[in-house]
Design an enzyme around this catalytic site. Structure first.
Site, PDB file in Angstrom:
ATOM      1  N   HIS A  30      31.734  39.366  29.867  1.00 38.72           N
ATOM      2  CA  HIS A  30      32.772  40.195  30.490  1.00 38.72           C
ATOM      3  C   HIS A  30      32.347  41.658  30.497  1.00 38.72           C
ATOM      4  CE1 HIS A  30      36.582  42.021  31.518  1.00 38.72           C
ATOM      5  NE2 HIS A  30      36.994  40.817  31.884  1.00 38.72           N
ATOM      6  N   PHE A  64      45.667  32.449  18.753  1.00 42.86           N
ATOM      7  CA  PHE A  64      46.196  33.782  18.456  1.00 42.86           C
ATOM      8  C   PHE A  64      47.595  33.910  19.077  1.00 42.86           C
ATOM      9  CE2 PHE A  64      41.603  34.128  19.794  1.00 42.86           C
ATOM     10  CZ  PHE A  64      41.107  33.765  18.551  1.00 42.86           C
ATOM     11  N   ASP A  73      50.709  34.895  20.571  1.00 39.63           N
ATOM     12  CA  ASP A  73      51.281  36.107  21.154  1.00 39.63           C
ATOM     13  C   ASP A  73      52.545  35.747  21.931  1.00 39.63           C
ATOM     14  OD1 ASP A  73      50.330  34.809  23.384  1.00 39.63           O
ATOM     15  OD2 ASP A  73      49.145  36.502  24.138  1.00 39.63           O
ATOM     16  N   ASP A  86      42.145  29.217  23.037  1.00 39.93           N
ATOM     17  CA  ASP A  86      43.045  30.354  23.249  1.00 39.93           C
ATOM     18  C   ASP A  86      42.568  31.204  24.418  1.00 39.93           C
ATOM     19  OD1 ASP A  86      43.826  33.349  22.770  1.00 39.93           O
ATOM     20  OD2 ASP A  86      45.287  32.183  21.632  1.00 39.93           O
ATOM     21  N   ASP A 114      43.569  33.175  29.694  1.00 42.27           N
ATOM     22  CA  ASP A 114      43.047  33.418  31.045  1.00 42.27           C
ATOM     23  C   ASP A 114      43.856  32.645  32.087  1.00 42.27           C
ATOM     24  OD1 ASP A 114      41.046  35.141  30.258  1.00 42.27           O
ATOM     25  OD2 ASP A 114      39.510  33.585  30.103  1.00 42.27           O
TER      26      ASP A 114
END
Length: 337
Positions: free
Chosen positions: A51, A232, A234, A310, A315
């Site tokens: 990236h 993770f 969120d 994740d 994404d």
């Protein structure tokens, strides 16, 4: 009574959940998506380093860059129709990456704790300035406090280098997780749920996951127990899990979320959403590995872990943002995610 690990917390929370339930059939549907993702390289350890905003493992500042960014990687959403904070046209996490990289290009030693342990609010505001010159990143004062906290500890105990934290843990992700949450309180993402202390550790785990991904699981990024790291949790990935019906909210929770009411960090509804997300991705990981071993022997299971799952789910949410807007996401103002 001790604090449960994230994986243990996910299981405990799901067993006691009042506002949602898990649907195994929905997880099976996700398994097919993941298998396709592995085949097409959408799920691949190389994607992080490729990236444009991420550092390469050969960059001398890579680990300190990752530590800085994950110290600041929280709460980018804005309420209602407020203008989004953007840097180089990016929003959220990638806007943060863009701002840090812009500061480095401008000659600001932003990844050095000697600098950010004493950073002022106006200095950070300038570094994180938006494209329109007016919109401010949320929780600016809290970000300054986090930088002061972690910067001072890094200087006092680890010679100003996050890689020394990594090296102190003998290639153990579990030991590094413990070090991070013990030494840096702003990463200590815990709650009391149903009489039990549970942990989510979103930012602490993503910090380890980012190091692992940057180094492709080698050298500084080699952890013998990377499978101890969960997803993770969120406020966006749960949208994907609800979309695939792996998690089903009850009417009470769905009605609450549709009101756009702010949920308090640590409230039962919020803890259940995040804990269920951990549980589902752990089940997804188990089921994907079993499916690959049974029916896809040509595909290695070496890098099928919660870190890459994740990445894939996060994404997916970004790529299908408009499609997923029908699912309300929980809104919590917090430094933990």
């Amino acid at each position: 009574m001790g604090t449960l690990s994230p994986a243990e917390s996910g299981e405990f929370i799901v067993k006691n959940a009042k506002f949602l339930k898990i649907n195994e059939q929905g997880i099976k549907t996700l398994v097919k998506e993941v298998i396709t993702g592995v085949r097409t390289k959408l799920i691949d350890v190389d994607n992080f380093s490729q990236h444009e905003y991420h550092p390469k493992s050969t960059d001398i500042f890579a680990t300190n860059w990752i530590f800085l960014v994950d110290t600041l990687n929280f709460c980018f959403w804005t309420p209602g129709n407020a203008t989004k904070w953007k840097v180089e046209g990016q929003t959220g996490y990638f806007a943060l990456c863009a701002a840090v990289n812009r500061a480095l290009k401008d000659g600001i030693n932003i990844t050095n704790p000697t600098f950010y342990s004493k950073i002022t609010l106006p200095e950070l505001e300038q570094i994180l300035r938006s494209d329109d010159g007016q919109t401010k990143v949320p929780l600016l004062q809290e970000r300054v406090q986090c930088l002061h906290e972690v910067g001072k500890t890094l200087l006092q105990k680890y010679d100003g280098k996050f890689e020394n934290c990594i090296k102190a843990c003998s290639n153990s992700a579990g030991e590094l997780l413990k070090l991070i949450v013990d030494e840096f309180p702003c990463f200590r993402d815990e709650a009391e749920y149903n009489g039990q202390q549970v942990s989510i550790y979103k930012r602490a785990q993503i910090l380890i996951g980012d190091v692992w991904a940057c180094y492709r699981g080698k050298d500084l990024g080699y952890f013998s127990d990377i499978d101890r790291i969960t997803m993770f949790a969120d406020y966006r990935v749960p949208q994907v899990l609800v979309h695939f019906k792996a998690i089903q909210y009850n009417d009470q929770l769905m009605t609450l979320l549709k009101t756009d009411k702010l949920l308090t960090n640590g409230c039962p509804e919020e803890v259940e959403i995040r804990g269920a997300s951990i549980y589902v991705v752990e089940r997804l990981k188990e089921m994907v590995i079993a499916e690959l071993k049974a029916n896809h022997p040509d595909i290695s299971v070496k890098h099928v872990n919660a870190v890459l799952l994740d990445h894939f789910l996060w994404d997916y949410r970004r790529k299908h943002a408009t499609e997923l807007e029908y699912i309300p996401f929980h809104k919590t103002v917090s430094v933990y995610y």
